[in-house]
Motif scaffolding. Structure first.
Motif, PDB file in Angstrom:
ATOM      1  N   UNK A  72       0.859  -1.188   0.000  1.00 47.69           N
ATOM      2  CA  UNK A  72       0.000   0.000   0.000  1.00 47.69           C
ATOM      3  C   UNK A  72       0.892   1.234   0.000  1.00 47.69           C
ATOM      4  N   UNK A  73       1.104   1.839  -1.146  1.00 45.64           N
ATOM      5  CA  UNK A  73       2.027   2.967  -1.221  1.00 45.64           C
ATOM      6  C   UNK A  73       1.430   4.230  -0.588  1.00 45.64           C
ATOM      7  N   UNK A  74       1.734   4.454   0.648  1.00 41.01           N
ATOM      8  CA  UNK A  74       1.217   5.643   1.321  1.00 41.01           C
ATOM      9  C   UNK A  74       2.248   6.152   2.303  1.00 41.01           C
ATOM     10  N   UNK A  75       2.164   7.436   2.611  1.00 42.85           N
ATOM     11  CA  UNK A  75       3.092   8.001   3.591  1.00 42.85           C
ATOM     12  C   UNK A  75       2.554   7.843   5.008  1.00 42.85           C
ATOM     13  N   UNK A  76       1.280   7.429   5.109  1.00 44.43           N
ATOM     14  CA  UNK A  76       0.678   7.252   6.431  1.00 44.43           C
ATOM     15  C   UNK A  76       1.313   6.069   7.151  1.00 44.43           C
ATOM     16  N   UNK A  77       1.316   6.176   8.485  1.00 44.18           N
ATOM     17  CA  UNK A  77       1.729   5.023   9.284  1.00 44.18           C
ATOM     18  C   UNK A  77       0.490   4.176   9.549  1.00 44.18           C
ATOM     19  N   UNK A  78       0.624   2.881   9.309  1.00 43.65           N
ATOM     20  CA  UNK A  78      -0.527   1.988   9.406  1.00 43.65           C
ATOM     21  C   UNK A  78      -0.407   1.081  10.622  1.00 43.65           C
ATOM     22  N   UNK A  79      -1.569   0.768  11.213  1.00 43.02           N
ATOM     23  CA  UNK A  79      -1.565  -0.117  12.378  1.00 43.02           C
ATOM     24  C   UNK A  79      -2.782  -1.019  12.379  1.00 43.02           C
ATOM     25  N   UNK A  80      -2.735  -2.028  13.245  1.00 40.42           N
ATOM     26  CA  UNK A  80      -3.882  -2.930  13.327  1.00 40.42           C
ATOM     27  C   UNK A  80      -4.113  -3.324  14.775  1.00 40.42           C
ATOM     28  N   UNK A  81      -5.390  -3.502  15.118  1.00 43.72           N
ATOM     29  CA  UNK A  81      -5.767  -3.992  16.443  1.00 43.72           C
ATOM     30  C   UNK A  81      -6.465  -5.330  16.256  1.00 43.72           C
ATOM     31  N   UNK A  82      -6.004  -6.324  17.007  1.00 40.67           N
ATOM     32  CA  UNK A  82      -6.592  -7.647  16.893  1.00 40.67           C
ATOM     33  C   UNK A  82      -7.027  -8.094  18.281  1.00 40.67           C
ATOM     34  N   UNK A  83      -8.298  -8.439  18.407  1.00 35.00           N
ATOM     35  CA  UNK A  83      -8.776  -8.916  19.706  1.00 35.00           C
ATOM     36  C   UNK A  83      -8.873 -10.438  19.656  1.00 35.00           C
ATOM     37  N   UNK A  84      -8.355 -11.079  20.684  1.00 37.02           N
ATOM     38  CA  UNK A  84      -8.365 -12.541  20.691  1.00 37.02           C
ATOM     39  C   UNK A  84      -8.848 -13.055  22.046  1.00 37.02           C
ATOM     40  N   UNK A  85      -9.782 -13.951  22.007  1.00 33.17           N
ATOM     41  CA  UNK A  85     -10.328 -14.561  23.224  1.00 33.17           C
ATOM     42  C   UNK A  85     -10.442 -16.052  22.949  1.00 33.17           C
ATOM     43  N   UNK A  86      -9.460 -16.827  23.448  1.00 36.80           N
ATOM     44  CA  UNK A  86      -9.386 -18.265  23.175  1.00 36.80           C
ATOM     45  C   UNK A  86      -9.425 -18.557  21.671  1.00 36.80           C
ATOM     46  N   UNK A  87      -8.360 -18.155  20.983  1.00 38.50           N
ATOM     47  CA  UNK A  87      -8.330 -18.282  19.521  1.00 38.50           C
ATOM     48  C   UNK A  87      -7.130 -19.097  19.058  1.00 38.50           C
ATOM     49  N   UNK A  88      -6.723 -20.122  19.792  1.00 41.55           N
ATOM     50  CA  UNK A  88      -5.473 -20.807  19.444  1.00 41.55           C
ATOM     51  C   UNK A  88      -5.528 -21.458  18.066  1.00 41.55           C
ATOM     52  N   UNK A  89      -6.715 -21.780  17.580  1.00 42.09           N
ATOM     53  CA  UNK A  89      -6.799 -22.456  16.279  1.00 42.09           C
ATOM     54  C   UNK A  89      -6.634 -21.491  15.117  1.00 42.09           C
ATOM     55  N   UNK A  90      -7.050 -20.255  15.330  1.00 49.00           N
ATOM     56  CA  UNK A  90      -7.114 -19.348  14.176  1.00 49.00           C
ATOM     57  C   UNK A  90      -6.133 -18.189  14.246  1.00 49.00           C
ATOM     58  N   UNK A  91      -5.492 -17.993  15.404  1.00 46.61           N
ATOM     59  CA  UNK A  91      -4.688 -16.766  15.519  1.00 46.61           C
ATOM     60  C   UNK A  91      -3.482 -16.774  14.584  1.00 46.61           C
ATOM     61  N   UNK A  92      -2.932 -17.969  14.353  1.00 46.03           N
ATOM     62  CA  UNK A  92      -1.745 -18.015  13.492  1.00 46.03           C
ATOM     63  C   UNK A  92      -2.069 -17.590  12.061  1.00 46.03           C
ATOM     64  N   UNK A  93      -3.151 -18.140  11.528  1.00 44.99           N
ATOM     65  CA  UNK A  93      -3.506 -17.797  10.137  1.00 44.99           C
ATOM     66  C   UNK A  93      -3.865 -16.316  10.022  1.00 44.99           C
ATOM     67  N   UNK A  94      -4.547 -15.800  11.043  1.00 44.01           N
ATOM     68  CA  UNK A  94      -4.906 -14.382  11.009  1.00 44.01           C
ATOM     69  C   UNK A  94      -3.653 -13.512  11.017  1.00 44.01           C
ATOM     70  N   UNK A  95      -2.695 -13.873  11.876  1.00 41.86           N
ATOM     71  CA  UNK A  95      -1.473 -13.071  11.965  1.00 41.86           C
ATOM     72  C   UNK A  95      -0.646 -13.185  10.688  1.00 41.86           C
ATOM     73  N   UNK A  96      -0.734 -14.339  10.060  1.00 45.15           N
ATOM     74  CA  UNK A  96      -0.020 -14.518   8.793  1.00 45.15           C
ATOM     75  C   UNK A  96      -0.550 -13.529   7.755  1.00 45.15           C
ATOM     76  N   UNK A  97      -1.869 -13.387   7.740  1.00 42.16           N
ATOM     77  CA  UNK A  97      -2.465 -12.429   6.800  1.00 42.16           C
ATOM     78  C   UNK A  97      -2.071 -11.001   7.154  1.00 42.16           C
ATOM     79  N   UNK A  98      -2.043 -10.702   8.448  1.00 47.66           N
ATOM     80  CA  UNK A  98      -1.668  -9.339   8.859  1.00 47.66           C
ATOM     81  C   UNK A  98      -0.224  -9.028   8.480  1.00 47.66           C
ATOM     82  N   UNK A  99       0.639 -10.046   8.558  1.00 49.24           N
ATOM     83  CA  UNK A  99       2.054  -9.831   8.241  1.00 49.24           C
ATOM     84  C   UNK A  99       2.254  -9.555   6.758  1.00 49.24           C
ATOM     85  N   UNK A 100       1.277  -9.854   5.951  1.00 52.50           N
ATOM     86  CA  UNK A 100       1.384  -9.550   4.513  1.00 52.50           C
ATOM     87  C   UNK A 100       1.151  -8.071   4.235  1.00 52.50           C
ATOM     88  N   UNK A 101       0.639  -7.362   5.236  1.00 50.62           N
ATOM     89  CA  UNK A 101       0.362  -5.931   5.056  1.00 50.62           C
ATOM     90  C   UNK A 101       1.523  -5.104   5.619  1.00 50.62           C
TER      91      UNK A 101
END
Lengths: 317, 442
Positions: B192-221
């Motif tokens: 995403x070619x922008x000068x803005x600083x980008x951030x993300x908030x992720x809420x997790x409540x007992x998500x051991x099955x899905x947190x890895x895949x979600x974080x993998x997607x976030x790391x692509x950004x």
């Protein structure tokens, strides 16, 4: 494509306008003719309206059922039918007649406010108890005024511009007599439209806020509906002027609110001239729903008495 | 030299089609009885020609076949069929004013250029990039990609004329170019070619099955900061969050915070210009998540998820949906329908968070109402199906379930905010009641 369609519609609109004009002209001519004819050939409704303006009420005793009137005096009525009227002389006579046939002991209260076309006299002739106000009281305020003087144990609210047969109205009375507190028309607003009408949406949303999604779009905003006397006492007469507030109170206080029969009032409603500007009534009805929300907020907590599901708000500092 | 070759090819093609034209005339005379049919057929090949244009170079033979079919159809067709010299057909086309290029060819050229830029950067920095983690690599690539875009002359930061799809396409070709050299590393990033600083908030409540895949997607950004609010988790959520994305800030609470409170905490911790809010219920592709950030980067304050495509007809919807729609209607934004901050994912600008206050975010409908009331730019950005894909828990199924009650209660709070904001205006309507009734009936 859409432009094409629009063009077509606009042209059709033009046609309807034309047609409406023609109709108006035709009706004017008819009126002229009638005026020229002798009195015996005029329609009874019009005749009554004209006559009552000149003669006293007593001399027309033959045209109205005085025996019924006597009954009203002998016994307190069971059913009070409340009809707010503002210039509805085309229908008011028939509306009152049908209302009187609902129950042997029926009082019909016509709240005539701001009437200038003699509908009040027509109503009186038809056998109604007429309350007269020179000024228009406001949308739905007539209901409150009528309810204040009603003596029956069942209060039925109908409109003066819509003729409903007594047979159609009886289920509302029966429902109240069988123990329901508020009997509503099972009408949720026009259904076959792609975009939902804002007022219909407000009704759905208010029911959802009150945890009664099963009522869908039914509301005390729509006529006909009936109340028991105890329900009236619980809701408070003053709230009847803003029906959504009354509706909210009824549901919040746990009254038995039930759908009764289906009467498609949307189709029966008289077609009013559609203005290009926003319908001011839409504004009022929508605002009434906001008033209902305010009542809820003032009489419960700021969440309408609903759960916060263990939200640890204090953790955000 | 090259030009001459092209000229020759051009002439040859003209001669070719003319020959076919004569033959076509004969054919036509033969089949004159079925005039209407041939007329109908005439439209068809034209369509196929259009769609196959980008592939022309590769499939010269197939194109010829198509042309013969066309020329058999009718003569009028032939007249309009003069071979047009398309800029992207000619390899030598370079320079000249960029305005003369069509948008499509511009994109095609930029893509080719960016692919080469990817190659170049990978050969230049590949060795150094080997030490970087996936998120750091994404950030690095994003910076270089922005520079490459500036070199190419795509207006930077890209304006509203460059759609998100174009940006993604350009970014992908750069990433592909980079990955070619580095054996597939960095090929899946979303830039995403922008000068803005980008951030993300992720809420997790007992998500051991899905947190890895979600974080993998976030790391692509290309995210500068990530906050993961782990609350009340009794499984390996915290451990996995730390392990799979070491750069992220992980906030841990022993007890469950309740619905949406994590969002407010995350919003407070982040110091970036655009914040993406999401959760771990199901995997959302990084391309889709990027759309919200891109929307904020191009000037929107509140970029919402558009759930309209996944809703039933009005009569079949549930009470929450009615409440959402009514709230928007009362806010004067009927165009948003049932879209609000209640649905994830969405993104907020720093301005939006400052105006409505991060505390407001734990009641999303109220935050939504405040955002609209404060006159912020609220728009939908992308459509992610959170309705049918949402995970079913014991608390969120059935009529009148606790979660539904919670959300309806949230809407009461939102309507309270509307009341406090518009009190005078709403009370004024009541005073004109009589006037309106009178006008309607006369």
């Amino acid at each position: 494509m859409s432009r094409l369609k629009r063009g077509k519609r606009s042209s059709r609109n033009g046609q309807t306008k034309l047609r409406r004009k023609q109709k108006q002209r035709a009706s004017q001519q008819r009126r002229m003719k009638r005026a020229g004819r002798s009195r015996s050939s005029t329609s009874s409704v019009r005749y009554a309206a004209k006559k009552s303006s000149k003669r006293s009420l007593l001399s027309t005793a033959g045209t109205y059922n005085s025996s019924h009137k006597r009954k009203d005096h002998q016994r307190t009525p069971v059913v009070s039918v409340i009809i707010p009227v503002l210039n509805e002389r085309k229908t008011i006579h028939r509306v009152v007649q049908e209302a009187r046939r609902i129950h042997p002991y029926t009082e019909v209260i016509v709240v005539s406010n701001g009437t200038t076309d003699g509908s009040d006299r027509l109503a009186e002739r038809a056998g109604a108890n007429v309350l007269r106000y020179k000024q228009a009281l406001g949308h739905d305020v007539g209901r409150k005024v009528g309810a204040e003087v009603a003596r029956g144990s069942v209060l039925l609210f109908i409109d003066g511009d819509m003729v409903l047969a007594a047979k159609q109205l009886r289920p509302f009375v029966q429902a109240i007599q069988n123990g329901t507190d508020v009997a509503l028309n099972q009408y949720s607003g026009p259904q076959q439209k792609r975009d939902v009408h804002p007022v219909v949406l407000a009704k759905y949303a208010l029911n959802a806020l009150l945890q009664h999604s099963e009522l869908r779009g039914m509301s005390m905003t729509a006529v006909p509906h009936a109340l028991s006397r105890s329900a009236l006492h619980t809701i408070g007469v003053e709230h009847l002027a803003t029906p959504p507030v009354a509706h909210a109170i009824a549901l919040q206080k746990g009254l038995k609110v039930k759908a009764c029969t289906y009467i498609p009032v949307g189709k029966l409603n008289t077609r009013r001239a559609r203005s290009t500007a926003a319908d001011p009534l839409k504004l009022v009805v929508n605002n009434d729903h906001m008033q209902a929300v305010r009542w809820l907020l003032e009489n419960t907590d700021h969440r309408g008495g609903l759960t916060d599901l263990n939200r640890q708000r204090q953790q955000v500092r | 030299m090259q030009v001459a070759a092209n000229e020759r090819r051009y002439r040859r093609r003209v001669g070719f089609s003319r020959k076919r034209g004569r033959r076509g005339a004969v054919q036509r005379r033969k089949s004159q009885s079925t005039l209407s049919k041939s007329h109908k057929r005439a439209f068809e090949p034209r369509h196929t020609r259009h769609t196959s244009r980008p592939n022309r170079k590769e499939h010269l033979a197939s194109r010829r076949v198509q042309r013969t079919v066309v020329s058999r159809q009718s003569r009028s067709k032939l007249k309009t069929m003069k071979p047009v010299r398309k800029v992207d057909e000619l390899q030598v086309y370079r320079g000249g004013s960029s305005q003369s290029r069509s948008a499509a060819s511009q994109l095609l050229y930029s893509k080719r250029f960016l692919r080469e830029a990817g190659h170049r950067d990978a050969t230049q920095w590949g060795q150094e990039d080997r030490e970087l983690s996936s998120l750091q690599l994404t950030r690095q690539m994003n910076q270089r990609f922005s520079q490459a875009l500036q070199l190419e002359g795509v207006s930077f930061p890209p304006d509203a004329h460059t759609s998100y799809a174009d940006i993604i396409a350009l970014g992908r070709s750069y990433a592909e170019g980079y990955a070619d050299i580095r054996n597939g590393v960095g090929g899946d990033v979303v830039l995403l070619p922008t000068t803005m600083r980008l951030g993300a908030v992720l809420c997790a409540y007992n998500e051991q099955d899905s947190i890895e895949t979600t974080l993998k997607q976030l790391a692509r950004l290309p995210l500068d900061e990530i906050v993961i609010v782990v609350n009340g988790s009794v499984d390996r959520t915290f451990e996995l969050a730390r392990k799979s994305l070491p750069e992220a800030i992980v906030v841990h609470f022993d007890k469950p915070l309740g619905h949406d409170v994590g969002r407010a905490i995350g919003a407070k911790l982040l110091q970036v210009d655009a914040v993406l809010f999401t959760d771990c219920d199901f995997t959302i592709e990084a391309e889709q998540l990027g759309a919200y950030l891109w929307s904020v980067a191009s000037g929107v304050d509140v970029a919402l998820n558009d759930i309209r495509p996944f809703m039933d007809k009005f009569e079949q919807q549930d009470g929450i949906s009615y409440c959402k729609q009514w709230l928007n209607q009362e806010l004067g934004r009927s165009d948003l329908a049932m879209n609000s901050l209640t649905a994830i994912p969405h993104a907020l600008s720093r301005k939006a968070i400052d105006k409505i206050g991060y505390e407001a975010l734990y009641v999303p409908p109220r935050a939504h109402a405040l955002a609209v009331l404060h006159g912020l730019h609220v728009q939908t950005a992308c459509a992610v199906d959170v309705i049918t894909q949402n995970r079913l828990r014991t608390t969120n199924i059935g009529v009148g379930n606790p979660v539904a009650q919670l959300i309806i209660g949230d809407h009461m709070e939102a309507l309270e905010a509307v009341w406090n904001w518009k009190r005078e205006e709403l009370n004024a309507v009541q005073s004109v009641r009589a006037d309106i009734a009178w006008r309607r009936n006369t």
